[in-house]
Enzyme design. Structure first.
Site, short mmCIF file in Angstrom:
data_model
loop_
_atom_site.label_atom_id
_atom_site.label_comp_id
_atom_site.label_asym_id
_atom_site.label_seq_id
_atom_site.Cartn_x
_atom_site.Cartn_y
_atom_site.Cartn_z
N CYS A 120 -9.02 2.57 5.61
CA CYS A 120 -9.96 2.70 4.49
C CYS A 120 -10.32 4.17 4.32
O CYS A 120 -11.14 4.71 5.07
CB CYS A 120 -11.20 1.84 4.75
SG CYS A 120 -12.39 1.96 3.41
N ALA A 121 -9.70 4.82 3.36
CA ALA A 121 -9.85 6.27 3.19
C ALA A 121 -11.30 6.64 2.89
O ALA A 121 -11.78 7.68 3.34
CB ALA A 121 -8.91 6.77 2.09
N HIS B 128 0.84 -1.22 0.00
CA HIS B 128 0.00 0.00 0.00
C HIS B 128 0.87 1.25 0.00
O HIS B 128 1.89 1.31 0.69
CB HIS B 128 -0.92 0.02 1.23
CG HIS B 128 -2.05 -0.96 1.12
ND1 HIS B 128 -1.86 -2.32 1.18
CD2 HIS B 128 -3.37 -0.76 0.90
CE1 HIS B 128 -3.03 -2.92 1.02
NE2 HIS B 128 -3.95 -2.01 0.84
N GLU C 196 -9.66 7.15 -3.80
CA GLU C 196 -9.94 7.01 -2.37
C GLU C 196 -9.29 8.15 -1.56
O GLU C 196 -9.94 8.76 -0.70
CB GLU C 196 -9.44 5.64 -1.89
CG GLU C 196 -10.28 4.50 -2.45
CD GLU C 196 -9.54 3.16 -2.57
OE1 GLU C 196 -10.18 2.21 -3.06
OE2 GLU C 196 -8.35 3.08 -2.22
N VAL D 200 -2.22 1.84 7.16
CA VAL D 200 -3.30 1.61 6.18
C VAL D 200 -4.64 1.82 6.86
O VAL D 200 -4.88 1.32 7.97
CB VAL D 200 -3.20 0.19 5.57
CG1 VAL D 200 -4.43 -0.10 4.69
CG2 VAL D 200 -1.92 0.03 4.75
N1 LIG Z 1 -2.02 3.64 3.15
C1 LIG Z 1 -3.32 3.48 2.88
O1 LIG Z 1 -4.18 3.41 3.75
N2 LIG Z 1 -3.65 3.41 1.58
C2 LIG Z 1 -4.93 3.33 1.13
N3 LIG Z 1 -6.12 3.45 1.84
C3 LIG Z 1 -7.12 3.50 0.94
O2 LIG Z 1 -8.32 3.63 1.20
N4 LIG Z 1 -6.61 3.39 -0.33
C4 LIG Z 1 -5.25 3.28 -0.27
O3 LIG Z 1 -4.44 3.19 -1.16
#
Ligand SMILES: NC(=O)N[C@H]1NC(=O)NC1=O
Length: 183
Positions: A122-123, A67, A87, A120
């Site tokens: 969940c954006a 990620h 995201e 990481v």
């Molecule tokens: N580092 C990280 O959380 N990356 C992510 N989160 C997300 O929702 N998309 C990503 O790429």
């Protein structure tokens, strides 16, 4: 794409469509293809989740290391995947002020130093304020607890990406790089 269409995909098409459901980890889709036929989107989601859960800790850490940092170098240099860019953009991470960008960069480095993998989250289920809050809070976790938490976030990201691919009306159209090639 409905379930019948998913079940009719060849291995190559399946990996083309679902290869980034787990960020930069097409191996997961390649493994999950063996679980066809799927009965529903929840069934596909379970297959991805079970495979991730079945990995040893080193494999889970490897998944996390694939990620990109949030608001990190890939965002600045334009090398994020289309999924990740959408995201991070939705969470407001493409619009950070200077002080916010510096704070997230410092916390990201501290986190990586402590755990050996990037932070990481969940954006799509957060905004920049809650991301900064959680980044500070999770820095205090022990390694085992944090690995479990971070893998839970990977599964949340994966679930939303699967929904966008299988039920695109929920989250807008699928990204062009997820259109299966004509064979
Ligand atoms: N580092 C990280 O959380 N990356 C992510 N989160 C997300 O929702 N998309 C990503 O790429």
């Amino acid at each position: 794409m409905d379930i019948a269409a998913v079940n009719s995909l060849s291995y190559e098409q399946f990996v083309e469509v679902f290869g980034n459901a787990v960020e930069k980890c097409p191996l997961v889709a390649a493994a999950v293809w063996s679980s066809r036929p799927f009965t529903s989107i929840a069934d596909i989601d379970d297959a991805f989740g079970h495979f991730i859960d079945s990995l040893p800790d080193s494999g889970k850490e490897g998944v996390l290391r694939c990620h990109p940092d949030l608001a990190g170098r890939d965002l600045q240099s334009g090398t994020l995947t289309a999924d990740s860019l959408a995201e991070q953009s939705q969470a407001g991470l493409t619009q950070l002020g200077v002080a916010e960008a510096e704070r997230i960069a410092v916390l990201n480095s501290q986190y990586k130093l402590r755990f050996g993998f990037p932070f990481v989250i969940c954006a799509r289920m957060n905004d920049k304020t809650s991301i900064l809050q959680q980044l500070s809070q999770r820095l205090a976790n022990d390694h085992a607890h944090e690995l479990t938490h971070a893998i839970g976030e990977v599964k949340r990201i994966c679930s939303l990406r699967l929904q966008a691919l299988v039920c695109p009306t929920h989250l807008g159209p699928a990204q062009p790089n997820h259109v299966p090639p004509r064979l």
